[in-house]
Design an enzyme around this catalytic site. Structure first.
Site, PDB file in Angstrom:
ATOM      1  N   ASP A  73       0.819  -1.222   0.000  1.00 47.01           N
ATOM      2  CA  ASP A  73       0.000   0.000   0.000  1.00 47.01           C
ATOM      3  C   ASP A  73       0.850   1.267   0.000  1.00 47.01           C
ATOM      4  O   ASP A  73       0.408   2.319   0.463  1.00 47.01           O
ATOM      5  CB  ASP A  73      -0.958   0.026   1.209  1.00 47.01           C
ATOM      6  CG  ASP A  73      -1.762  -1.244   1.332  1.00 47.01           C
ATOM      7  OD1 ASP A  73      -2.384  -1.638   0.337  1.00 47.01           O
ATOM      8  OD2 ASP A  73      -1.750  -1.860   2.420  1.00 47.01           O
ATOM      9  N   LYS A 127       2.482   1.939  -5.187  1.00 49.67           N
ATOM     10  CA  LYS A 127       3.121   1.384  -6.380  1.00 49.67           C
ATOM     11  C   LYS A 127       2.305   1.674  -7.630  1.00 49.67           C
ATOM     12  O   LYS A 127       2.850   1.873  -8.714  1.00 49.67           O
ATOM     13  CB  LYS A 127       3.317  -0.118  -6.211  1.00 49.67           C
ATOM     14  CG  LYS A 127       4.291  -0.495  -5.097  1.00 49.67           C
ATOM     15  CD  LYS A 127       4.500  -1.997  -5.016  1.00 49.67           C
ATOM     16  CE  LYS A 127       3.251  -2.733  -4.573  1.00 49.67           C
ATOM     17  NZ  LYS A 127       2.823  -2.397  -3.203  1.00 49.67           N
ATOM     18  N   GLY A 169      -4.485  -4.325  -4.013  1.00 52.37           N
ATOM     19  CA  GLY A 169      -5.084  -3.345  -4.904  1.00 52.37           C
ATOM     20  C   GLY A 169      -4.199  -2.133  -5.070  1.00 52.37           C
ATOM     21  O   GLY A 169      -3.464  -1.751  -4.159  1.00 52.37           O
ATOM     22  N   HIS A 170      -4.249  -1.548  -6.245  1.00 51.56           N
ATOM     23  CA  HIS A 170      -3.563  -0.289  -6.518  1.00 51.56           C
ATOM     24  C   HIS A 170      -4.630   0.756  -6.823  1.00 51.56           C
ATOM     25  O   HIS A 170      -5.505   0.531  -7.653  1.00 51.56           O
ATOM     26  CB  HIS A 170      -2.633  -0.402  -7.726  1.00 51.56           C
ATOM     27  CG  HIS A 170      -1.495  -1.345  -7.534  1.00 51.56           C
ATOM     28  ND1 HIS A 170      -0.918  -1.571  -6.312  1.00 51.56           N
ATOM     29  CD2 HIS A 170      -0.816  -2.120  -8.419  1.00 51.56           C
ATOM     30  CE1 HIS A 170       0.083  -2.437  -6.456  1.00 51.56           C
ATOM     31  NE2 HIS A 170       0.154  -2.791  -7.722  1.00 51.56           N
ATOM     32  N   GLN A 192       1.892  -6.549  -3.466  1.00 54.31           N
ATOM     33  CA  GLN A 192       2.334  -6.614  -2.064  1.00 54.31           C
ATOM     34  C   GLN A 192       3.670  -5.883  -1.879  1.00 54.31           C
ATOM     35  O   GLN A 192       3.867  -4.843  -2.472  1.00 54.31           O
ATOM     36  CB  GLN A 192       2.397  -8.060  -1.561  1.00 54.31           C
ATOM     37  CG  GLN A 192       1.051  -8.725  -1.418  1.00 54.31           C
ATOM     38  CD  GLN A 192       0.546  -9.290  -2.719  1.00 54.31           C
ATOM     39  OE1 GLN A 192       1.275  -9.846  -3.516  1.00 54.31           O
ATOM     40  NE2 GLN A 192      -0.739  -9.141  -2.950  1.00 54.31           N
TER      41      GLN A 192
END
Length: 427
Positions: free
Chosen positions: A13, A16, A40-41, A223
């Site tokens: 988180d 990225k 999630g991004h 991750q």
């Protein structure tokens, strides 16, 4: 042209997705090489916010080819839901390529994930329950289903039967759940074949040819380093390799092709799930970081645990990954503090430890040793050069750079892709 790796240098988180999106217009391929829809991004473009779970962030860059590498585990239902959602918003997803060797998450993997976490009780890992770990376990146990298997119904059925011989025993006799029918799994997976087939390719060959043709390939981790199955805070980790080494195995690109490794760090620290977190805050400062930084999981919506910046972790990530450049995100979230603590070492049972402890026990017992830096109160969201920042913010960045193991090349001062300061060229 080079292959460039982007990795998270904390517990995930870190931003990225934004970093990948910033570079997306300057690269030819973006490859997701590990994980699945357990991460999630969030990418903000203008007034539009995109939450990506399985798709590479490069899907939002028109000139870029997004690739799901062989190291990813793919939930096909989620994949097509995500594609449809982007198509409805006018995003072209037609260039997406998926590795024939990527493993597929079957419904029984999700079931095993959820019941195992409940069974562990207080010893739970804190998984997302999306079947990621069990799918990787099947891969290592040579019971997995790969994308290519869906194109041969006989092989697919044999593999599902083999996987369920053991899993149904566990589900019925240990967890008191109903057995899973082979036919229902095969039928569901075959329902995706017609739509999936045109997207599938020999991605290691595709990427090798791209590099040989002087194209730039960006390898994007899911991750982060501290969640890597080998180098993270085991067992409170993900089930894949989220480091630079994983970029090679998860994409088929040789290590000698990688010329730059970009580590992403927040100006503070967060993590989700269980596990040690030395700088975690349980007071008003922690709640303020969570609120100001909108620290809620993109995939799960879970509130993230928040704490101050941890330099030993950054140095560890720099060593493990060979980080050449850091991208420091969310500096704007720290606006308003009179002074800002930074963890520079640990106290482990009365002894100062300057690097990440070798053992799980040592890290669980680690208490942060803080140095304090002057804060700032000016709004920095409009800063576009390093000199635009208040002097205290400049000093904070430069001090982090000294103690983190690599230069800080880009600084995020807001969620939008334009809200960035580039001190050094990342490519």
């Amino acid at each position: 042209m080079p292959a460039v790796v982007i990795v998270g240098a904390q517990w995930g988180d870190e931003g990225k997705g934004k970093a990948t999106d910033i570079l997306g217009s300057r690269v030819d391929y973006v490859v997701k090489f590990n994980g699945g829809n357990n991460a999630g991004h969030t990418v903000v473009i203008g007034d539009q916010k995109y939450a990506l779970h399985l798709l590479p962030s490069g899907i939002l860059s028109p000139g870029c080819v997004p690739v799901i590498g062989n190291g990813v585990v793919v939930d096909l239902k989620v994949l097509f839901e995500e594609i449809d959602g982007l198509n409805e918003r006018g995003i072209d997803t037609s260039k997406l390529v998926i590795s024939a060797n990527a493993h597929v998450i079957a419904d029984y993997n999700r079931t095993m994930d959820k019941v195992a976490e409940r069974f562990l009780g207080s010893r739970k890992i804190g998984t997302t329950g999306r079947g990621i770990g069990p799918t990787y376990a099947d891969k290592m146990n040579r019971l997995g289903i790969r994308v290519q298997d869906l194109f041969d119904e006989k092989i697919l059925r044999q593999k599902v039967e083999g996987a369920l011989e053991l899993k149904n025993q566990i589900l019925t006799k240990i967890y008191n759940r109903r057995a899973v029918e082979v036919d229902e799994i095969v039928e569901e997976l075959l329902s995706y074949v017609d739509r999936l087939r045109p997207m599938v390719a020999d991605t290691p060959l595709l990427l090798h040819e791209a590099l040989a043709a002087d194209k730039t390939v960006l390898l994007e981790a899911g991750q982060a380093t501290l969640l890597d199955v080998d180098h993270g805070t085991y067992p409170f980790v993900t089930s894949s390799s989220a480091t630079t080494g994983g970029a090679c195995t998860g994409s088929g690109i040789a290590p000698t092709e990688i010329t730059r490794v970009i580590g992403i760090v927040k100006a503070y620290a967060t993590r989700v799930g269980e596990g040690p977190f030395p700088t975690e805050l349980f007071d008003d400062d922690g709640e303020r970081l969570r609120k100001n930084g909108a620290e809620f999981g993109t995939t799960t919506g879970r509130p993230r645990r928040c704490g101050w910046y941890d330099a030993p972790i950054a140095r560890y990530a720099a060593r493990i990954n060979g980080v050449t450049d850091f991208v420091l995100t969310k500096l704007d979230v720290l606006t308003g503090w009179d002074r800002i603590p930074v963890c520079v070492a640990y106290d482990v049972d009365g002894e100062r430890v300057d690097e990440m402890p070798m053992t799980q026990t040592g890290f669980h017992h680690a208490k942060p040793v803080y140095e304090y830096f002057e804060g700032w109160h000016e709004d920095i969201s409009a800063a576009r050069t390093f000199e635009d920042l208040p002097q205290a913010a400049q000093t904070y960045v430069l001090e982090l750079e000294k103690i983190s193991g690599a230069r800080i090349s880009t600084i995020g001062v807001g969620p939008d892709r334009e809200q960035s300061i580039e001190r050094f060229d990342l490519l």
